[in-house]
Design a protein around this motif. Structure first.
Motif, PDB file in Angstrom:
ATOM      1  N   ASN A 237       0.805  -1.216   0.000  1.00  0.00           N
ATOM      2  CA  ASN A 237       0.000   0.000   0.000  1.00  0.00           C
ATOM      3  C   ASN A 237       0.843   1.274   0.000  1.00  0.00           C
ATOM      4  OD1 ASN A 237      -2.546  -1.328   0.060  1.00  0.00           O
ATOM      5  ND2 ASN A 237      -2.287  -1.732   2.259  1.00  0.00           N
ATOM      6  N   ALA A 260       0.308   0.296  -8.121  1.00  0.00           N
ATOM      7  CA  ALA A 260      -1.092  -0.104  -8.017  1.00  0.00           C
ATOM      8  C   ALA A 260      -1.409  -1.282  -8.937  1.00  0.00           C
ATOM      9  CB  ALA A 260      -1.994   1.092  -8.350  1.00  0.00           C
ATOM     10  N   SER A 261      -0.850  -1.235 -10.158  1.00  0.00           N
ATOM     11  CA  SER A 261      -1.064  -2.336 -11.091  1.00  0.00           C
ATOM     12  C   SER A 261      -0.450  -3.632 -10.565  1.00  0.00           C
ATOM     13  CB  SER A 261      -0.483  -1.980 -12.459  1.00  0.00           C
ATOM     14  OG  SER A 261      -0.611  -3.063 -13.353  1.00  0.00           O
ATOM     15  N   GLN A 263       0.185  -4.355  -7.427  1.00  0.00           N
ATOM     16  CA  GLN A 263      -0.577  -4.799  -6.261  1.00  0.00           C
ATOM     17  C   GLN A 263      -1.833  -5.552  -6.693  1.00  0.00           C
ATOM     18  OE1 GLN A 263      -1.941  -1.636  -3.763  1.00  0.00           O
ATOM     19  NE2 GLN A 263      -2.482  -2.982  -2.065  1.00  0.00           N
ATOM     20  N   GLN A 264      -2.500  -5.023  -7.717  1.00  0.00           N
ATOM     21  CA  GLN A 264      -3.703  -5.689  -8.199  1.00  0.00           C
ATOM     22  C   GLN A 264      -3.392  -7.064  -8.781  1.00  0.00           C
ATOM     23  OE1 GLN A 264      -5.738  -3.466 -11.193  1.00  0.00           O
ATOM     24  NE2 GLN A 264      -7.467  -4.882 -11.348  1.00  0.00           N
ATOM     25  N   GLN A 265      -2.306  -7.137  -9.582  1.00  0.00           N
ATOM     26  CA  GLN A 265      -1.940  -8.418 -10.181  1.00  0.00           C
ATOM     27  C   GLN A 265      -1.482  -9.417  -9.126  1.00  0.00           C
ATOM     28  OE1 GLN A 265       0.680  -8.054 -13.558  1.00  0.00           O
ATOM     29  NE2 GLN A 265      -0.229  -6.113 -14.189  1.00  0.00           N
ATOM     30  N   ALA A 267      -2.446  -9.455  -6.010  1.00  0.00           N
ATOM     31  CA  ALA A 267      -3.643  -9.899  -5.305  1.00  0.00           C
ATOM     32  C   ALA A 267      -4.402 -10.937  -6.121  1.00  0.00           C
ATOM     33  CB  ALA A 267      -4.546  -8.692  -5.008  1.00  0.00           C
ATOM     34  N   GLN A 268      -4.488 -10.724  -7.430  1.00  0.00           N
ATOM     35  CA  GLN A 268      -5.157 -11.713  -8.279  1.00  0.00           C
ATOM     36  C   GLN A 268      -4.427 -13.046  -8.262  1.00  0.00           C
ATOM     37  OE1 GLN A 268      -5.378  -9.821 -12.109  1.00  0.00           O
ATOM     38  NE2 GLN A 268      -7.074  -8.458 -11.533  1.00  0.00           N
TER      39      GLN A 268
END
Length: 558
Positions: A237, A260-261, A263-265, A267-268
């Protein structure tokens, strides 16, 4: 200093600015100083030359005319002294020397050298200049010399200007004027000190400016590096602070967008990994009950195959064999799911590695006999004890040995056991297919096979080496591979004698062709359940010894 130079961009910029600034200021200062010096010296020469013309004409007028008082030599000397004193400067600003010229042939009256003071003498006039004055009577001659005056401790440069006059009754004489450049020397000294002090002050100002400017650029980069380090350590974060609209602000915005990208990947991928792990675990557990029922029915059919016709009997045997393989695969999947979930634990006890090897060799003797493979064991005479989980270590050795029998082409297999003060090791070497370049990075992957067209003959599941790697990591040990095509392969297991003790080297060489150089470079270790490639964490360099390694077939046998 060298470490600071390598680590700090700001230090390098400031240091280079200081060095280059010093060189530039020194060059420019030297050039300006020389131009000022040349200008002062030339201005002094021009003024002195113009003044000498007038003074020489005055001396010629006084000494060149007829006068009854100069009919005698003594009277001529007195007149010459009076003339020299009259044209000499005050307070040492100008000295005058009157000396007989080299081209003077008059012998009736010979005057001694006459000087205007005690500071200089005929020795102060260079012989070369005297010759030029005698050779060119109508031309003014100049030359620069150095003097050491009695009232000055420093050497003083001076202009000597010579011109020939004719003394009545005594012939041609050289009249020399000496102009000390004391004032010019003092002026240059002041200019030099001013340049030096100004250069030092300017250098500090330049260094300060470079420090401030580089700090404005480096500080955001350092903040970006700190945020990136925290991001890499798991603080997903964290973001950079965006200030303004300049290039650094755009860099911060781009970095935040990338974070951010990612982190999203991530998390996926974590969600997908958890889903896959949960799916494998649930499916493996759910298959246990129907598999037990199918196993009971299959055993009953297999036991009664003698009463069936040959076709049905053969089908019963195939069913029995595939059930064995399916059950083994299910067990391996459950074991892998435990590793992925971080639930695998060790049951440590002091164990002699030689006995573990002996039990594995006895258990695989029938398989080796069917393959006509001889197994040679080289081990020390003394125990090789370590705190290990015997079940897991024997499973590793069994996977390596079965894999070697499967791909050893019936050639002898060599097992070596070794130890040192901190570790024990076992290596399994075959002389079969060997390894192709680049396959070392995939040898421990799940279900990976070097040659998909090659049929399994031992019923392996393709998870053996993957489980072996996890077992080795659970012991904080190494499991490494080496091999070349047509030469064979060698797998080496290295375990610490004391649990959680970091390994520094292995007692046995990974490359059997270089027996005198055991590996001392530990491979990177990833936690259980992490995403790996070739038995090593993705994105980390593999062990140097395994770079030439590959695999001989599937991901191992279980």
């Amino acid at each position: 200093m060298v470490s600071l130079w390598r680590r700090s961009l700001q230090f390098r910029v400031v240091a280079l600015t200081m060095v280059l600034g010093t060189l530039v200021l020194a060059g420019v200062g030297s050039y300006l100083y020389q131009r000022v010096a040349d200008g002062l010296v030339e201005e002094r020469r021009i003024g002195a030359s113009a003044e000498v013309i007038q003074l020489a004409a005055k001396a010629q007028l006084q000494l060149g005319g007829s006068n009854d008082q100069r009919d005698t030599t003594d009277g001529l000397v007195i007149a010459a002294k009076n003339t020299v004193q009259s044209i000499a400067g005050t307070e040492g600003s100008r000295y005058v020397v009157l000396a007989r010229s080299d081209n003077n042939t008059v012998t009736d009256a010979i005057l001694p050298p006459i000087v205007s003071g005690d500071e200089v003498g005929l020795v102060s006039i260079p012989a070369e200049l005297q010759q030029k004055v005698a050779g060119s009577p109508a031309t003014q001659q100049t030359q620069i010399i150095t003097l050491r005056l009695s009232n000055d401790t420093d050497v003083t440069p001076a202009w000597v200007i010579g011109q020939q006059i004719t003394v009545s009754g005594a012939g041609p004489y050289g009249l020399y004027f000496i102009y000390p450049m004391t004032r010019e020397r003092d002026t240059l000294s002041l200019v030099g000190r001013t340049f030096l002090v100004g250069g030092i002050v300017l250098m500090f100002l330049i260094v300060g400016i470079s420090y401030v400017v580089t700090r404005l650029v480096v500080a955001p980069v350092r903040r970006a590096a700190e945020v990136a380090e925290r991001f890499a350590s798991g603080a997903l974060n964290d973001r950079m602070t965006v200030r303004g609209e300049d290039d650094l602000a755009r860099l911060a915005q781009a970095f935040n967008g990338m974070a951010a990208s990612l982190q999203q990947q991530i998390a996926q991928l974590e969600n997908l990994s958890r889903f896959q792990q949960r799916f494998v675990s649930d499916v493996s557990h759910e298959l246990r009950t129907p598999l037990t029922t199918i196993r009971m029915a299959g055993d009953l059919i297999h036991d009664s195959r003698a009463d069936f016709d040959p076709t049905v009997s053969r089908s019963a045997e195939l069913l029995h064999n595939e059930l064995d393989r399916f059950e083994s695969l299910l067990s391996d999947l459950l074991e892998i799911s435990r590793f992925d979930a971080g639930a695998a634990v060790l049951d440590l006890e002091p164990t002699d590695l030689r006995r573990s090897v002996a039990r594995v060799v006895d258990a695989t003797a029938s398989l080796a006999e069917r393959k006509s493979t001889r197994i040679d064991i080289e081990e020390p005479d003394h125990p090789c004890e370590a705190e290990i989980d015997p079940r897991r270590v024997e499973r590793i050795i069994r996977n390596l040995l079965v894999n070697a029998i499967e791909h050893g082409e019936g050639r002898p297999i060599e097992i070596r056991v070794g130890e040192d003060d901190s570790a024990v090791a076992v290596s399994v070497r075959d002389h079969g297919l060997g390894l192709r370049p680049g396959e070392a990075a995939m040898v421990f992957n799940r279900f990976w096979r070097a040659d998909p067209a090659r049929a399994r003959t031992t019923g392996g599941t393709g998870l053996g080496l993957a489980i072996s790697l996890e077992d080795a990591r659970l012991h904080d040990g190494w499991l490494q591979a080496w091999g070349t095509p047509g030469t064979g392969s060698c797998f080496r297991l290295t375990l610490p004698k004391v649990p959680r003790e970091p390994l520094e080297r292995s007692p046995l060489p990974l490359n059997p062709l270089v027996p005198s150089s055991p590996s001392s470079t530990p491979p990177p270790v990833a936690p259980a359940g992490s995403l790996t490639h070739g038995g090593l964490p993705v994105g980390l360099p593999p062990d140097p010894g395994a770079q030439t390694a590959g695999t001989r077939g599937s991901g191992g046998q279980s």
